[in-house]
Design a protein around this motif. Structure first.
Motif, PDB file in Angstrom:
ATOM      1  N   GLN A  51       0.801  -1.220   0.000  1.00 38.63           N
ATOM      2  CA  GLN A  51       0.000   0.000   0.000  1.00 38.63           C
ATOM      3  C   GLN A  51       0.835   1.272   0.000  1.00 38.63           C
ATOM      4  OE1 GLN A  51      -1.856   1.834   3.295  1.00 38.63           O
ATOM      5  NE2 GLN A  51      -3.854   1.299   2.477  1.00 38.63           N
ATOM      6  N   GLY A  52       0.376   2.237  -0.721  1.00 42.65           N
ATOM      7  CA  GLY A  52       0.968   3.559  -0.665  1.00 42.65           C
ATOM      8  C   GLY A  52       2.309   3.668  -1.364  1.00 42.65           C
ATOM      9  N   ARG A  53       2.716   2.646  -2.071  1.00 43.78           N
ATOM     10  CA  ARG A  53       4.038   2.703  -2.693  1.00 43.78           C
ATOM     11  C   ARG A  53       4.065   3.643  -3.890  1.00 43.78           C
ATOM     12  NH1 ARG A  53       8.186  -0.393  -1.184  1.00 43.78           N
ATOM     13  NH2 ARG A  53       7.626  -1.865   0.454  1.00 43.78           N
ATOM     14  N   ASP A  54       5.217   4.215  -4.114  1.00 44.28           N
ATOM     15  CA  ASP A  54       5.471   4.978  -5.317  1.00 44.28           C
ATOM     16  C   ASP A  54       5.132   4.082  -6.513  1.00 44.28           C
ATOM     17  OD1 ASP A  54       7.623   7.482  -6.120  1.00 44.28           O
ATOM     18  OD2 ASP A  54       7.192   5.946  -7.631  1.00 44.28           O
ATOM     19  N   GLU A 307      19.528   3.773   8.039  1.00 37.03           N
ATOM     20  CA  GLU A 307      18.949   3.454   6.740  1.00 37.03           C
ATOM     21  C   GLU A 307      19.475   4.434   5.703  1.00 37.03           C
ATOM     22  OE1 GLU A 307      17.687   1.441   4.990  1.00 37.03           O
ATOM     23  OE2 GLU A 307      15.832   1.966   3.950  1.00 37.03           O
ATOM     24  N   GLY A 308      19.631   3.956   4.477  1.00 40.08           N
ATOM     25  CA  GLY A 308      20.066   4.830   3.390  1.00 40.08           C
ATOM     26  C   GLY A 308      18.866   5.387   2.646  1.00 40.08           C
ATOM     27  N   CYS A 309      18.859   6.702   2.431  1.00 41.49           N
ATOM     28  CA  CYS A 309      17.694   7.340   1.806  1.00 41.49           C
ATOM     29  C   CYS A 309      18.102   8.148   0.581  1.00 41.49           C
ATOM     30  CB  CYS A 309      17.015   8.271   2.800  1.00 41.49           C
ATOM     31  SG  CYS A 309      16.315   7.403   4.205  1.00 41.49           S
ATOM     32  N   LEU A 310      17.144   8.355  -0.285  1.00 41.26           N
ATOM     33  CA  LEU A 310      17.323   9.218  -1.452  1.00 41.26           C
ATOM     34  C   LEU A 310      16.208  10.253  -1.459  1.00 41.26           C
ATOM     35  CD1 LEU A 310      18.281   6.327  -3.768  1.00 41.26           C
ATOM     36  CD2 LEU A 310      19.648   8.415  -3.545  1.00 41.26           C
ATOM     37  N   LYS A 311      16.491  11.383  -2.116  1.00 36.40           N
ATOM     38  CA  LYS A 311      15.506  12.464  -2.001  1.00 36.40           C
ATOM     39  C   LYS A 311      14.202  12.137  -2.737  1.00 36.40           C
ATOM     40  CE  LYS A 311      17.399  15.185  -5.782  1.00 36.40           C
ATOM     41  NZ  LYS A 311      18.278  16.235  -6.188  1.00 36.40           N
ATOM     42  N   ASP A 312      14.250  11.288  -3.766  1.00 36.66           N
ATOM     43  CA  ASP A 312      12.983  10.930  -4.432  1.00 36.66           C
ATOM     44  C   ASP A 312      12.368   9.653  -3.859  1.00 36.66           C
ATOM     45  OD1 ASP A 312      14.694   9.043  -5.441  1.00 36.66           O
ATOM     46  OD2 ASP A 312      14.255   9.430  -7.556  1.00 36.66           O
ATOM     47  N   LYS A 313      12.965   9.160  -2.777  1.00 38.49           N
ATOM     48  CA  LYS A 313      12.393   8.072  -1.969  1.00 38.49           C
ATOM     49  C   LYS A 313      12.172   6.752  -2.699  1.00 38.49           C
ATOM     50  CE  LYS A 313      10.433  11.068   1.477  1.00 38.49           C
ATOM     51  NZ  LYS A 313       9.380  12.022   1.669  1.00 38.49           N
ATOM     52  N   VAL A 314      12.842   6.559  -3.833  1.00 37.50           N
ATOM     53  CA  VAL A 314      12.892   5.205  -4.398  1.00 37.50           C
ATOM     54  C   VAL A 314      14.366   4.826  -4.491  1.00 37.50           C
ATOM     55  CG1 VAL A 314      10.692   5.357  -5.632  1.00 37.50           C
ATOM     56  CG2 VAL A 314      12.821   5.949  -6.814  1.00 37.50           C
ATOM     57  N   PRO A 315      14.647   3.522  -4.501  1.00 42.52           N
ATOM     58  CA  PRO A 315      16.038   3.088  -4.360  1.00 42.52           C
ATOM     59  C   PRO A 315      16.875   3.260  -5.630  1.00 42.52           C
ATOM     60  CG  PRO A 315      14.603   1.203  -4.664  1.00 42.52           C
ATOM     61  CD  PRO A 315      13.708   2.395  -4.526  1.00 42.52           C
ATOM     62  N   CYS A 330      20.569  -0.271  -3.164  1.00 42.96           N
ATOM     63  CA  CYS A 330      20.628   0.505  -1.925  1.00 42.96           C
ATOM     64  C   CYS A 330      19.698   1.728  -1.992  1.00 42.96           C
ATOM     65  CB  CYS A 330      22.062   0.976  -1.699  1.00 42.96           C
ATOM     66  SG  CYS A 330      22.791   1.748  -3.146  1.00 42.96           S
ATOM     67  N   GLY A 331      19.614   2.430  -0.885  1.00 44.01           N
ATOM     68  CA  GLY A 331      18.813   3.662  -0.850  1.00 44.01           C
ATOM     69  C   GLY A 331      17.315   3.393  -0.821  1.00 44.01           C
ATOM     70  N   PHE A 332      16.903   2.378  -0.096  1.00 45.86           N
ATOM     71  CA  PHE A 332      15.483   2.001  -0.108  1.00 45.86           C
ATOM     72  C   PHE A 332      14.599   2.948   0.701  1.00 45.86           C
ATOM     73  CE2 PHE A 332      17.425  -1.616  -1.979  1.00 45.86           C
ATOM     74  CZ  PHE A 332      16.478  -2.106  -2.862  1.00 45.86           C
ATOM     75  N   SER A 333      15.217   3.909   1.344  1.00 47.30           N
ATOM     76  CA  SER A 333      14.486   5.023   1.958  1.00 47.30           C
ATOM     77  C   SER A 333      13.384   4.575   2.912  1.00 47.30           C
ATOM     78  CB  SER A 333      13.909   5.926   0.856  1.00 47.30           C
ATOM     79  OG  SER A 333      14.919   6.273  -0.060  1.00 47.30           O
ATOM     80  N   ALA A 334      13.695   3.546   3.711  1.00 47.32           N
ATOM     81  CA  ALA A 334      12.828   3.061   4.786  1.00 47.32           C
ATOM     82  C   ALA A 334      11.605   2.281   4.321  1.00 47.32           C
ATOM     83  CB  ALA A 334      12.423   4.196   5.738  1.00 47.32           C
ATOM     84  N   HIS A 335      11.668   1.725   3.089  1.00 47.54           N
ATOM     85  CA  HIS A 335      10.587   0.796   2.745  1.00 47.54           C
ATOM     86  C   HIS A 335      11.081  -0.323   1.838  1.00 47.54           C
ATOM     87  CE1 HIS A 335      10.248   4.442   0.161  1.00 47.54           C
ATOM     88  NE2 HIS A 335      10.383   3.536  -0.778  1.00 47.54           N
ATOM     89  N   PHE A 363      15.106   3.178 -11.501  1.00 46.65           N
ATOM     90  CA  PHE A 363      15.981   3.148 -10.313  1.00 46.65           C
ATOM     91  C   PHE A 363      17.442   3.346 -10.672  1.00 46.65           C
ATOM     92  CE2 PHE A 363      12.379   0.140  -9.826  1.00 46.65           C
ATOM     93  CZ  PHE A 363      11.619   0.935  -8.986  1.00 46.65           C
ATOM     94  N   ARG A 364      17.658   3.849 -11.896  1.00 48.36           N
ATOM     95  CA  ARG A 364      19.038   4.061 -12.357  1.00 48.36           C
ATOM     96  C   ARG A 364      19.817   4.963 -11.398  1.00 48.36           C
ATOM     97  NH1 ARG A 364      20.441   3.532 -17.849  1.00 48.36           N
ATOM     98  NH2 ARG A 364      21.814   5.329 -17.598  1.00 48.36           N
ATOM     99  N   PRO A 365      21.095   4.652 -11.180  1.00 44.87           N
ATOM    100  CA  PRO A 365      21.879   5.488 -10.264  1.00 44.87           C
ATOM    101  C   PRO A 365      22.120   6.899 -10.797  1.00 44.87           C
ATOM    102  CG  PRO A 365      23.216   3.673 -11.174  1.00 44.87           C
ATOM    103  CD  PRO A 365      21.816   3.438 -11.609  1.00 44.87           C
TER     104      PRO A 365
END
Lengths: 372, 469
Positions: A51-54, A307-315, A330-335, A363-365
């Motif tokens: 639920q609620g996923r990007d 946790e590793g995060c990214l500003k657009d909240k997808v890994p 990486c960068g799963f931003s808590a989900h 999810f490209r780097p």
């Protein structure tokens, strides 16, 4: 010592990738500076949530959800998984409009896992929610699992499949060589591999920087809390909100696990997190407003994890655009927890040079560079 | 009360009382926070209110506390009773619950004088109503003159066992049996510390006399008394009915409605761990204690630990330690010059050294016996979550040796007490089953709030900086 693939980071993503690669007959060495599952993988709130996923993550999440039903066969543990429908509440008409729009969007993309529910249905699912709640969006197939049990089951499975897991072993230097990578560890040993997987969570940016491929990942300390046992209050339904921060997980034993975006200050260098009591206070305020019966419940513990995060909240999932043979997950931003089984699959396909079974272009780097 | 102080002292036992008095006397702004309604800690519990009859029973070691209270009252630091500290931070922030509301105080220095607790030891039947600790019994008497009126068995090892037995004889309580679990061979292994202990001959003699008096009273009252006792078991359905044990080849059983157990005293490290003090393992008494220097300084520059929380040394030592800590803080805050500090601290340090002379002997004599944690598989270890010894052994056999991980997987230590009650036992079960020495396993992390706080109270909490009230 040599292997086909070197994986750095013993979180659930590194272990999931290791399992799939080992099953495809690749030799794998995995480095973990502490113990597998020590940080976010083993100490998150345990939500197994579509639920609620990007929308970019939904195909992966839906595929991963199916895999959660088969953990007993794939990792020899049920991982403590059980279904607890997740109900995102609308606290006012504006919230409801957001949820309606969300459902319409999902339907237009061909998904039906999030369903609008009205006042009455909300109360059937969660009889104690406050009067002001007008409706919600339900995901009946969401659930909860035990994160440390899951992380340990993944690590144990990787070892059974022949992966060498080096715990308490920190990678202190890594270099690109003519035919792969050379890694030096805190135990003073050197390892070589053709490909390298970066699954270092909160440390992913600085790890990748050693190879000249910096990633815009920042560390955060999601802060979870748990109440004493308040059986019956949640009715087995986990709750989220639309306009405010709060996630309430209905644990099977009657406690409520609180997550949903609370953060504490941290020092990544010293690996220290200071639990901010203001977060408890903020969460408590909203909890009582949403479930007034919780007024006399007790907060018994907080915990946090790196946790590793990214500003657009997808890994970031995919091959490095700067260093050939390097792959990031990486960068799963808590989900990321729920996605783990599927990430293992697509990562192994990438590493083996095959087309991943689901597209990973979002999810490209280097997506941030493109945007700039 | 203000919101900000030079020093906040947590715990109003002898260490906290002496420390706060010493600091206040030096002109510093000090707050003493305590969970109880009146000052005194556990050892001098309720001392400002006990009757002369209670004081007669409890004796001189207890009324000694009146002097400590007198000094404290004269110095008059801010004192907040009934305050439960649920989080403290290395920068001097303290979060506490008082009169159903939570708030934040800050100080340049924190002194954690949270004292000691009885070592919790699971055994079959330990969760039955009617089973309690010797210290718990002592508290009931200090608070409300309560003493058992139905048959009571006293079992365990350590000075407090004899002290409580002495009090119960004085109160004519119907003692059914005294079961001393101290292994006979510890009288031999502790003997090498005797010469040093003789430096405080008077203190030792007091102990010897106390035990002799109990033995004499037991003989007169025909109370059975056994030494070298093992395998204590509480028997009953809803309530304790009898106590079983073995002594050599002998099977013992005594009908009783109360069982008082005591297996020594360990530092209460909950707050110390939560704030992040480093700890060291003591192999004789088998407990973790904070790493402190002589005046209680820890690895955290603003945090000191004073009293039995540093190492269990008794009330008098706690008082000296509290004073030494106060002097060190006063020196740092320039209320004492180096020279004054030297002059003032030297005699206190000397008194403390003298007081500590018999401790190695006592610690060795009353060391936890080898089979203390030979807990049967079916016995409950974690009371909060109902986890048995067998379940713990099972998970250790699967390769887990970190209590934090064991907690996450089988919930042992995950309840409201955060492992305070099961921590010692899990440590020993891990060591037993895995062969990894206890000191090499990762200590259990304590997370705020270290005491449960209601959501309503948290929701109303004033945690941001506010003006002085």
């Amino acid at each position: 010592m040599k292997a086909d693939v070197l994986i750095v980071g013993g979180g659930i993503m590194g272990c999931a990738t290791a399992i799939e690669l080992a099953r495809k007959k690749k030799s794998v060495i995995l480095f973990e500076k502490d113990e597998p599952g020590r940080h976010a993988s083993g100490h998150n709130s345990g939500g197994v949530r579509c639920q609620g996923r990007d929308v970019r993550e939904i195909p992966l999440a839906v595929a991963a959800r199916a895999m959660w039903d088969h953990h007993e066969q794939t990792v020899q543990s049920d991982c403590g998984f059980h279904v607890s429908p997740r109900l995102r509440l609308a606290e006012n008409d504006a919230d409801m409009a957001v949820l309606e729009k969300r459902q319409a969007l999902l339907n237009s993309l061909g998904y039906d896992h999030e369903v609008l529910v009205d006042r009455e249905q909300v109360r059937r699912m969660s009889p104690h929610v406050a009067e002001h709640v007008v409706g919600g969006l339900a995901c009946y197939t969401d659930g909860l699992a035990n994160p440390l049990l899951t992380s340990k089951a993944y690590a144990a499975t990787a070892e059974r499949e022949g992966v060498t897991i080096l715990s308490q072993t920190r990678v202190i230097d890594v270099q690109k060589t003519a035919n792969g990578f050379k890694v030096r560890t805190s135990s003073g040993k050197q390892y070589e591999g053709e490909t390298l997987v970066n699954g270092t969570g909160a440390w992913a940016g600085r790890f990748s920087e050693m190879l000249g491929d910096p990633l815009p990942i920042y560390a955060a300390a999601p802060t979870m809390m748990v109440t004493d046992r308040v059986p019956g209050i949640m009715n087995g339904t986990s709750l989220g909100l639309t306009g405010r921060l709060l996630g309430l997980m209905a644990a099977e034993n009657g406690t409520i696990i609180i997550g949903g975006g609370y953060r504490s200050p941290l020092d990544l260098e010293k690996e220290k997190i200071w639990i901010d009591p203001m977060q408890m206070s903020k969460a408590a305020k909203i909890m009582i407003e949403v479930l007034p019966a919780l007024r006399s419940a007790q907060m018994i513990r907080c915990w946090t994890a790196f946790e590793g995060c990214l500003k657009d909240k997808v890994p970031i999932v995919g091959a490095s655009t700067k260093v050939s043979g390097l792959f990031h997950v990486c960068g799963f931003s808590a989900h990321g927890f729920q996605l783990a089984p599927m990430m293992g699959r697509v990562m192994s396909q990438l590493v083996l040079g095959r087309e991943p079974e689901l597209p990973l272009d979002d999810f490209r780097p280097d997506r941030f560079e493109q945007a700039a | 009360m203000k919101n900000s102080y030079d020093a906040i002292i947590i715990g109003a036992g002898p260490a906290g009382l002496a420390c706060s008095a010493e600091l206040a006397n030096k002109g510093l702004e000090v707050a003493l926070l305590d969970e109880q309604a009146t000052p005194g800690g556990q050892i001098y519990r309720n001392i400002t209110r006990t009757s002369s009859r209670q004081r007669t029973v409890l004796g001189e070691d207890y009324t000694e506390g009146l002097k400590v209270i007198e000094n404290f009252e004269k110095a008059a630091p801010d004192y907040l009773p009934r305050a439960r500290v649920w989080q403290a931070e290395p920068n001097g922030e303290v979060f506490l619950s008082h009169k159903k509301s939570s708030k934040k105080l800050t100080a340049q220095f924190l002194v954690l004088s949270t004292g000691a607790m009885e070592r919790p030891v699971p055994f079959p039947g330990w969760t039955l109503p009617g089973v309690m600790t010797c210290g718990g019994m002592s508290n009931l008497f200090k608070d409300s003159s309560l003493a058992p009126t139905e048959p009571v068995v006293i079992a365990g090892s350590g000075p407090l066992l004899w002290l409580v037995a002495e009090h119960l004889f004085a109160l004519n309580a119907p003692i059914a049996a005294i079961l001393d679990t101290t292994p006979s061979k510890q009288y031999i292994t502790s003997a090498r510390h005797m010469p040093q202990a003789l430096g405080r001959f008077g203190y030792l003699m007091k102990g010897v006399k106390m035990i002799a008096a109990v033995q004499l009273a037991a003989k007169k009252a025909k109370v059975p008394m056994y030494r070298n006792v093992k395998n204590i078991e509480a028997v009953g359905n809803e309530q304790l009915q009898s106590v079983k044990a073995t002594c050599g080849n002998k099977q013992l059983e005594f009908a009783a409605s109360t069982l008082l157990v005591h297996e020594g005293i360990i530092p209460n490290t909950a707050l110390l761990r939560q704030i992040g003090c480093e700890h060291t393992w003591n192999p004789v008494q088998r407990y973790w204690h904070p790493e402190v220097n002589e005046h209680g300084a820890t690895n955290l520059p603003a945090v000191f630990v004073a009293g039995d929380g540093t190492f269990v040394h008794g009330a008098k030592s706690a008082e000296y330690k509290g004073r030494l800590t106060a002097m060190a803080i006063a020196k740092q805050l320039h209320r004492l010059s180096k020279c004054e500090y030297k002059q003032q601290a030297a005699p206190v340090r000397e008194q403390l050294h003298k007081e500590l002379q018999p401790r190695p002997f006592i610690d060795a004599l009353y060391a936890p016996r080898k089979d203390l944690f030979a807990i049967p598989d079916e016995a409950t270890v974690c009371r909060c979550e109902g986890v048995t010894a067998g379940r713990i052994r099972e998970i250790v056999a699967q390769g887990f040796s970190d209590h934090n991980e064991i907690k996450s997987i089988i919930r042992c230590g995950m309840g409201p007490c955060q492992g305070r009650m099961c921590g010692s036992a899990v440590l020993e079960l891990v060591a037993e089953r895995s062969g990894i020495p206890a000191e090499e396993t990762r200590p259990l992390r304590m997370r705020p709030p270290i005491k449960p706080v209601s959501l309503q109270e948290l929701a109303n909490a004033q945690l941001e900086e506010t003006d002085e009230s």
